[in-house]
Write a protein that holds these residues in place. Structure first.
Motif, PDB file in Angstrom:
ATOM      1  N   CYS A   1      57.344  63.197  25.002  1.00 38.48           N
ATOM      2  CA  CYS A   1      56.062  62.880  24.421  1.00 38.48           C
ATOM      3  C   CYS A   1      55.854  63.857  23.160  1.00 38.48           C
ATOM      4  O   CYS A   1      56.290  64.960  23.378  1.00 38.48           O
ATOM      5  CB  CYS A   1      54.859  62.878  25.406  1.00 38.48           C
ATOM      6  SG  CYS A   1      54.958  61.680  26.486  1.00 38.48           S
TER       7      CYS A   1
ATOM      8  N   THR B   1      51.142  63.034  17.458  1.00 39.12           N
ATOM      9  CA  THR B   1      51.524  61.674  16.389  1.00 39.12           C
ATOM     10  C   THR B   1      51.896  62.416  14.897  1.00 39.12           C
ATOM     11  O   THR B   1      52.228  61.571  14.104  1.00 39.12           O
ATOM     12  CB  THR B   1      49.907  61.141  16.296  1.00 39.12           C
ATOM     13  OG1 THR B   1      48.982  61.998  16.036  1.00 39.12           O
ATOM     14  CG2 THR B   1      49.820  60.577  17.605  1.00 39.12           C
TER      15      THR B   1
ATOM     16  N   LEU C   1      58.928  62.444  13.939  1.00 36.44           N
ATOM     17  CA  LEU C   1      58.852  60.744  14.063  1.00 36.44           C
ATOM     18  C   LEU C   1      59.247  60.095  12.877  1.00 36.44           C
ATOM     19  O   LEU C   1      59.855  58.951  12.821  1.00 36.44           O
ATOM     20  CB  LEU C   1      57.510  60.547  14.283  1.00 36.44           C
ATOM     21  CG  LEU C   1      56.547  61.117  15.709  1.00 36.44           C
ATOM     22  CD1 LEU C   1      55.286  61.066  15.827  1.00 36.44           C
ATOM     23  CD2 LEU C   1      57.696  60.422  16.827  1.00 36.44           C
TER      24      LEU C   1
ATOM     25  N   ASP D   1      56.499  54.832  20.852  1.00 34.68           N
ATOM     26  CA  ASP D   1      55.286  54.353  21.521  1.00 34.68           C
ATOM     27  C   ASP D   1      54.101  54.852  21.253  1.00 34.68           C
ATOM     28  O   ASP D   1      54.040  56.017  22.082  1.00 34.68           O
ATOM     29  CB  ASP D   1      55.734  53.931  23.052  1.00 34.68           C
ATOM     30  CG  ASP D   1      54.682  53.061  23.805  1.00 34.68           C
ATOM     31  OD1 ASP D   1      53.776  52.507  23.209  1.00 34.68           O
ATOM     32  OD2 ASP D   1      54.595  53.382  24.864  1.00 34.68           O
ATOM     33  N   LEU D   2      53.370  54.483  20.662  1.00 34.87           N
ATOM     34  CA  LEU D   2      51.960  55.057  20.343  1.00 34.87           C
ATOM     35  C   LEU D   2      51.090  54.932  21.551  1.00 34.87           C
ATOM     36  O   LEU D   2      50.788  53.569  21.977  1.00 34.87           O
ATOM     37  CB  LEU D   2      51.420  54.742  19.135  1.00 34.87           C
ATOM     38  CG  LEU D   2      49.891  55.483  18.733  1.00 34.87           C
ATOM     39  CD1 LEU D   2      49.914  56.754  18.584  1.00 34.87           C
ATOM     40  CD2 LEU D   2      49.322  54.706  17.684  1.00 34.87           C
TER      41      LEU D   2
ATOM     42  N   GLN E   1      47.214  55.620  23.296  1.00 31.65           N
ATOM     43  CA  GLN E   1      45.932  56.367  23.501  1.00 31.65           C
ATOM     44  C   GLN E   1      45.700  57.277  24.468  1.00 31.65           C
ATOM     45  O   GLN E   1      46.135  56.895  25.657  1.00 31.65           O
ATOM     46  CB  GLN E   1      44.854  55.091  23.230  1.00 31.65           C
ATOM     47  CG  GLN E   1      44.859  54.330  21.947  1.00 31.65           C
ATOM     48  CD  GLN E   1      44.975  55.255  20.498  1.00 31.65           C
ATOM     49  OE1 GLN E   1      44.033  56.068  20.384  1.00 31.65           O
ATOM     50  NE2 GLN E   1      45.691  54.939  19.837  1.00 31.65           N
TER      51      GLN E   1
ATOM     52  N   TYR F   1      44.695  66.394  22.110  1.00 32.05           N
ATOM     53  CA  TYR F   1      45.380  64.907  21.723  1.00 32.05           C
ATOM     54  C   TYR F   1      44.247  63.747  22.023  1.00 32.05           C
ATOM     55  O   TYR F   1      44.080  63.502  23.138  1.00 32.05           O
ATOM     56  CB  TYR F   1      46.342  64.677  22.744  1.00 32.05           C
ATOM     57  CG  TYR F   1      47.508  66.059  22.375  1.00 32.05           C
ATOM     58  CD1 TYR F   1      48.116  66.001  21.505  1.00 32.05           C
ATOM     59  CD2 TYR F   1      47.822  67.024  23.499  1.00 32.05           C
ATOM     60  CE1 TYR F   1      48.955  67.046  21.033  1.00 32.05           C
ATOM     61  CE2 TYR F   1      48.691  67.944  23.505  1.00 32.05           C
ATOM     62  CZ  TYR F   1      49.324  68.057  22.053  1.00 32.05           C
ATOM     63  OH  TYR F   1      50.222  68.898  22.054  1.00 32.05           O
TER      64      TYR F   1
ATOM     65  N   SER G   1      45.778  60.910  21.016  1.00 30.39           N
ATOM     66  CA  SER G   1      46.579  59.984  21.240  1.00 30.39           C
ATOM     67  C   SER G   1      47.941  60.828  21.161  1.00 30.39           C
ATOM     68  O   SER G   1      48.140  61.908  20.574  1.00 30.39           O
ATOM     69  CB  SER G   1      46.711  58.688  20.293  1.00 30.39           C
ATOM     70  OG  SER G   1      46.660  59.400  18.931  1.00 30.39           O
TER      71      SER G   1
ATOM     72  N   VAL H   1      52.775  60.082  21.079  1.00 33.18           N
ATOM     73  CA  VAL H   1      53.694  59.328  20.907  1.00 33.18           C
ATOM     74  C   VAL H   1      54.900  59.487  21.962  1.00 33.18           C
ATOM     75  O   VAL H   1      55.294  60.683  22.356  1.00 33.18           O
ATOM     76  CB  VAL H   1      54.406  59.395  19.429  1.00 33.18           C
ATOM     77  CG1 VAL H   1      55.737  58.349  19.256  1.00 33.18           C
ATOM     78  CG2 VAL H   1      53.509  58.914  18.328  1.00 33.18           C
TER      79      VAL H   1
END
Length: 165
Positions: free
Chosen positions: A52, A55, A60, A92-93, A95, A126, A128, A130
């Protein structure tokens, strides 16, 4: 490499020990075309490596452009134990905070009080994250006892031929 061959490597007891470690080294090609390797926490869920990240992480855009990755999970003792994995990164984003992020950071030494403070800090930072999900397409376990790097295997074979074995 065929899926059954990959599974055979990953299901070995030593591979399972390595897959239970905290950190892997993620190698990828940056957007400028140069290689990068970053240490990153991970979780093995039995079929995938899950990492993980923020974002806004620089990796990325690179992974979106070229999802081919390599992972190294190893030990710090002699002889080293090394698990090499290749695959493609799927992004995979999520929330909030992915469950895997909380799991992967749960193996560090923290008191229960430190864990509460750490988790509160994570949740406040955070909105969200990724998930970087890698399904292995190739794997090799090197333990320097029963398995060697391919180049060393070749040298051992050449030595045996020179010695007439």
């Amino acid at each position: 490499m065929q899926p059954n061959e990959i599974a055979e490597v990953l299901n070995r007891p030593l591979s399972q020990e390595l897959l239970a470690r905290d950190l892997t080294r993620l190698a990828y090609v940056a957007t400028d075309g140069t290689p990068r390797t970053v240490p990153i926490a991970f979780v093995w869920n039995g079929t995938e490596i899950v990492m993980c990240t923020t974002t806004n992480a620089p990796k990325l855009p690179a992974l979106r452009h070229n999802p081919a990755v390599a992972l190294t999970i190893d030990t710090e003792v002699h002889p080293p134990k090394i698990l090499l994995i290749r695959g493609r990164a799927e992004l995979d984003l999520v929330q909030g905070i992915p469950d895997e992020y909380l799991q992967m950071n749960g193996s560090y030494e923290m008191t229960p009080e430190q864990r509460v403070v750490w988790e509160a800090e994570v949740r406040s930072l955070y909105d969200s994250m990724v998930r970087i999900v890698v399904t292995p397409t190739w794997a090799k376990l090197i333990d320097f006892e029963t398995t060697l790097p391919s180049a060393v295997e070749e040298l051992v074979k050449q030595r045996a031929e020179r010695q007439g074995a």
